[in-house]
Design a protein around this motif. Sequence first.
Motif, PDB file in Angstrom:
ATOM      1  N   GLY A 195       1.003  -1.258   0.012  1.00  0.00           N
ATOM      2  CA  GLY A 195      -0.103  -0.139   0.059  1.00  0.00           C
ATOM      3  C   GLY A 195       0.980   1.201  -0.013  1.00  0.00           C
ATOM      4  N   ALA A 196       2.269   1.017   0.416  1.00  0.00           N
ATOM      5  CA  ALA A 196       2.942   2.401   0.320  1.00  0.00           C
ATOM      6  C   ALA A 196       3.688   2.547  -0.674  1.00  0.00           C
ATOM      7  CB  ALA A 196       3.918   2.052   1.702  1.00  0.00           C
ATOM      8  N   SER A 197       3.671   1.711  -1.696  1.00  0.00           N
ATOM      9  CA  SER A 197       4.297   1.827  -2.902  1.00  0.00           C
ATOM     10  C   SER A 197       4.184   3.088  -3.822  1.00  0.00           C
ATOM     11  CB  SER A 197       3.803   0.601  -3.938  1.00  0.00           C
ATOM     12  OG  SER A 197       2.608   0.535  -4.251  1.00  0.00           O
ATOM     13  N   GLY A 198       3.277   3.758  -3.567  1.00  0.00           N
ATOM     14  CA  GLY A 198       3.003   4.956  -4.309  1.00  0.00           C
ATOM     15  C   GLY A 198       2.695   4.583  -5.938  1.00  0.00           C
ATOM     16  N   VAL A 199       2.280   3.397  -6.153  1.00  0.00           N
ATOM     17  CA  VAL A 199       1.999   3.043  -7.550  1.00  0.00           C
ATOM     18  C   VAL A 199       0.480   2.400  -7.452  1.00  0.00           C
ATOM     19  CG1 VAL A 199       2.334   1.385  -9.274  1.00  0.00           C
ATOM     20  CG2 VAL A 199       4.474   2.392  -8.041  1.00  0.00           C
ATOM     21  N   ASP A 200      -0.306   3.052  -8.386  1.00  0.00           N
ATOM     22  CA  ASP A 200      -1.637   2.727  -8.548  1.00  0.00           C
ATOM     23  C   ASP A 200      -1.940   1.626  -9.595  1.00  0.00           C
ATOM     24  OD1 ASP A 200      -2.565   4.642  -6.417  1.00  0.00           O
ATOM     25  OD2 ASP A 200      -2.373   6.121  -8.166  1.00  0.00           O
ATOM     26  N   SER A 201      -1.208   1.692 -10.516  1.00  0.00           N
ATOM     27  CA  SER A 201      -1.438   0.525 -11.678  1.00  0.00           C
ATOM     28  C   SER A 201      -0.225   0.225 -12.566  1.00  0.00           C
ATOM     29  CB  SER A 201      -2.618   0.996 -12.426  1.00  0.00           C
ATOM     30  OG  SER A 201      -2.330   1.975 -13.072  1.00  0.00           O
ATOM     31  N   LEU A 202      -0.027  -0.709 -13.082  1.00  0.00           N
ATOM     32  CA  LEU A 202       1.017  -1.066 -13.858  1.00  0.00           C
ATOM     33  C   LEU A 202       0.261  -1.316 -15.299  1.00  0.00           C
ATOM     34  CD1 LEU A 202       3.599  -3.097 -11.842  1.00  0.00           C
ATOM     35  CD2 LEU A 202       3.812  -0.708 -12.471  1.00  0.00           C
ATOM     36  N   THR A 203       0.901  -1.323 -16.438  1.00  0.00           N
ATOM     37  CA  THR A 203       0.503  -1.924 -17.550  1.00  0.00           C
ATOM     38  C   THR A 203       0.929  -3.556 -17.725  1.00  0.00           C
ATOM     39  OG1 THR A 203       2.447  -1.247 -19.028  1.00  0.00           O
ATOM     40  CG2 THR A 203       0.603   0.412 -18.767  1.00  0.00           C
ATOM     41  N   ARG A 204       0.287  -4.165 -18.916  1.00  0.00           N
ATOM     42  CA  ARG A 204       0.972  -5.477 -18.705  1.00  0.00           C
ATOM     43  C   ARG A 204       2.258  -5.485 -19.435  1.00  0.00           C
ATOM     44  NH1 ARG A 204      -0.781 -10.643 -20.646  1.00  0.00           N
ATOM     45  NH2 ARG A 204      -2.938 -10.199 -20.421  1.00  0.00           N
ATOM     46  N   GLU A 205       2.885  -4.541 -20.313  1.00  0.00           N
ATOM     47  CA  GLU A 205       4.186  -4.238 -20.636  1.00  0.00           C
ATOM     48  C   GLU A 205       5.098  -3.915 -19.469  1.00  0.00           C
ATOM     49  OE1 GLU A 205       4.065  -4.680 -24.113  1.00  0.00           O
ATOM     50  OE2 GLU A 205       6.525  -4.416 -24.193  1.00  0.00           O
ATOM     51  N   GLU A 206       4.550  -3.245 -18.658  1.00  0.00           N
ATOM     52  CA  GLU A 206       5.549  -3.018 -17.476  1.00  0.00           C
ATOM     53  C   GLU A 206       5.753  -4.088 -16.561  1.00  0.00           C
ATOM     54  OE1 GLU A 206       4.669   2.017 -16.879  1.00  0.00           O
ATOM     55  OE2 GLU A 206       3.371   0.441 -15.955  1.00  0.00           O
ATOM     56  N   VAL A 207       4.614  -4.919 -16.395  1.00  0.00           N
ATOM     57  CA  VAL A 207       4.862  -6.146 -15.617  1.00  0.00           C
ATOM     58  C   VAL A 207       5.689  -7.128 -16.435  1.00  0.00           C
ATOM     59  CG1 VAL A 207       3.282  -8.306 -14.851  1.00  0.00           C
ATOM     60  CG2 VAL A 207       2.345  -5.895 -14.578  1.00  0.00           C
ATOM     61  N   ILE A 208       5.636  -7.092 -17.544  1.00  0.00           N
ATOM     62  CA  ILE A 208       6.475  -8.131 -18.363  1.00  0.00           C
ATOM     63  C   ILE A 208       7.866  -7.542 -18.253  1.00  0.00           C
ATOM     64  CG2 ILE A 208       7.287  -8.842 -20.563  1.00  0.00           C
ATOM     65  CD1 ILE A 208       4.371  -8.831 -21.546  1.00  0.00           C
ATOM     66  N   ASN A 209       8.120  -6.411 -18.384  1.00  0.00           N
ATOM     67  CA  ASN A 209       9.355  -5.816 -18.230  1.00  0.00           C
ATOM     68  C   ASN A 209      10.087  -5.911 -16.785  1.00  0.00           C
ATOM     69  OD1 ASN A 209       9.574  -4.853 -20.723  1.00  0.00           O
ATOM     70  ND2 ASN A 209       9.036  -2.560 -20.119  1.00  0.00           N
ATOM     71  N   ILE A 210       9.129  -6.035 -15.765  1.00  0.00           N
ATOM     72  CA  ILE A 210       9.605  -6.171 -14.370  1.00  0.00           C
ATOM     73  C   ILE A 210       9.852  -7.487 -14.318  1.00  0.00           C
ATOM     74  CG2 ILE A 210       9.085  -5.968 -12.038  1.00  0.00           C
ATOM     75  CD1 ILE A 210       7.454  -3.496 -12.759  1.00  0.00           C
ATOM     76  N   PHE A 211       8.891  -8.670 -14.420  1.00  0.00           N
ATOM     77  CA  PHE A 211       9.258  -9.932 -14.318  1.00  0.00           C
ATOM     78  C   PHE A 211      10.227 -10.417 -15.233  1.00  0.00           C
ATOM     79  CE2 PHE A 211       5.727  -9.229 -11.608  1.00  0.00           C
ATOM     80  CZ  PHE A 211       6.260 -10.087 -10.315  1.00  0.00           C
ATOM     81  N   LEU A 212      10.438  -9.921 -16.460  1.00  0.00           N
ATOM     82  CA  LEU A 212      11.458 -10.681 -17.406  1.00  0.00           C
ATOM     83  C   LEU A 212      12.923 -10.041 -17.283  1.00  0.00           C
ATOM     84  CD1 LEU A 212       9.415 -11.912 -20.459  1.00  0.00           C
ATOM     85  CD2 LEU A 212      10.048 -13.076 -18.416  1.00  0.00           C
ATOM     86  N   GLY A 213      12.842  -9.001 -16.397  1.00  0.00           N
ATOM     87  CA  GLY A 213      14.003  -8.228 -16.198  1.00  0.00           C
ATOM     88  C   GLY A 213      14.540  -7.352 -17.269  1.00  0.00           C
ATOM     89  N   ARG A 214      13.481  -6.826 -18.103  1.00  0.00           N
ATOM     90  CA  ARG A 214      13.945  -6.153 -19.243  1.00  0.00           C
ATOM     91  C   ARG A 214      14.401  -4.636 -18.763  1.00  0.00           C
ATOM     92  NH1 ARG A 214       9.534  -7.309 -23.635  1.00  0.00           N
ATOM     93  NH2 ARG A 214      10.154  -9.275 -24.506  1.00  0.00           N
ATOM     94  N   PHE A 215      13.369  -4.235 -17.631  1.00  0.00           N
ATOM     95  CA  PHE A 215      13.634  -2.871 -17.296  1.00  0.00           C
ATOM     96  C   PHE A 215      12.672  -2.777 -15.988  1.00  0.00           C
ATOM     97  CE2 PHE A 215      12.074   1.699 -17.470  1.00  0.00           C
ATOM     98  CZ  PHE A 215      13.188   2.087 -17.071  1.00  0.00           C
TER      99      PHE A 215
END
Lengths: 146, 393
Positions: free
Chosen positions: A34-54
């Motif tokens: 809840g303290a992340s300050g992030v409301d939502s992520l896009t699918r592309e952002e989730v892919i970038n994060i979990f696949l280590g692209r960005f």
Amino acid sequence: MKTRHGLRRLLIITLLLGLGGARADGALVVVMSGASGVDSLTREEVINIFLGRFRQLPSGQAALPVDQPEDPALLADFYQRLVNKKPAEIRAYWSRLVFSGKTAPPRQAKSHEEGLKWLSDNPGAVGYMRSDARPSQLKVVFTLGP
Amino acid sequence: MSQSTRTTRGFIQGLALLWGSALIPPASGMDFSLGGFGTLGAARTSDGSAEIVRDLSQPHGVTERWSLDTDSVLGIQANLGFSPELQAVIQAVSRHHYDGTYEPEISWAFLGFTPTPAWTFRAGRLGTEFYMLSDSRLVGYSYTTVRPPVDYYGTLPFNYVDGLDVAAARPLAGGLLKGKLYAGLSREQSPWEDRQFNMSGSLLVGGYLDYLKGPWQVRLGHARVQFDNELPIDDFYSLLPAATANELRVKDHWSHFNSFGIVYDEGPLQTQLMLSKTFAEHATFEDTWAGYFILGYRVQDWTPFVGLSAAKSSPKDLNNPIPGYTDAYQAYFRTDQRTLFLGARWDFRENMALKAQVDIIRGSPDSTFLYRWETSEWDGSMNLFSLSLDFVF
């Protein structure tokens, strides 16, 4: 006799498939503290994060993804829905990045509890779970439908 | 001491050193992990008149008898994270290399600094990324085929440099733009019949731009190398007029490698298309076009694949040719062949895959650069059969 055994086996298989199906039908949610300050992520952002692209959140801070290997069905379901890949393909993908000195795979939580603790302790942590298993202090930032 | 004893001893010493350093307990608060990869690969060809190599760092290639030398490899890697921003990586690899032994060598040893998710700086020994997969081409588990296509990757004897690189990433138009620049000095050798071409000290520089969006990845790359030594054939050069020899000498001249790649990777479907054009500022290594296309489709644990690769080189015109000599010399470096390959990868258990592949190579008789020990019987065509067990741990 043979037919009856066959029928029973068919019944068991149907039940198993039915149960498995019911489990997999629920939505998967990508969650953050809840303290992340992030409301939502896009699918592309989730892919970038979990696949280590960005691994940068829209807020600018570093994203810290966490995997759930202690629940192989959840892990498989997550990557299936995110990028339509099997765990073996995800492992092959990571072997290329790890053994060429690039990004590390997501943190591998040893238990569901460890995953939850990591998520609540780190504002940049990003995890996933079945929507009915989400504690209220974790915020849904992306939903992966069935 | 026999060569095989020496090989075994070197291998064991290397492993002991690596495990020894791995067993020193890291200070608390550091993140330490140890892993590895390997391939047990067997290959044979249908033709005894030439030996095709996996790449030009190998002194022998595949023969008509099954052999484990071409593709087998074992790598061990330790990662030490000092903080989320600072990490050290060391990797040692044992494989059949330039001197015909399996003596382990350090393939990666660097310090990496990631001050923000957008920037990464690394310094030390780094794998070369001439083409899209060339810094991980020993990690068989990471790709679908038994080995990266030889027509495309085989002419690269460079695996690592001592130097530095910087990588950056930023979101762009719903996708991701990534770039990298690198520079370093080679420390490697390339065998030349029974001699060695010492590439040590050669300067390698390069960079690439990647754009990733959804299942698509597109890459433009450029790399160049300036050799610090001549080929080990001064006895040949000294027989030539100085003007002719100078056109052929490679020392201090640049070779350029331009490449373009597209990957489309959507669920069970994987495709790759890569093209490259190399040219040299001397008349020895020929200017070459190369390319390949791979199509794979996963069905449960099986991924059948089919692909095509090709390479074609042409000699530079010399200002001072010596007919009968310089043209024969230039032909040593010629590639003119096409390969149709097909096979399957089976992910039969966690962290392990079995692969089988057939390469149908058709080329011209003067296509010899990717082969060792050709005889006069060599007609440019052979079939190559390969099996491999790839694993990570």
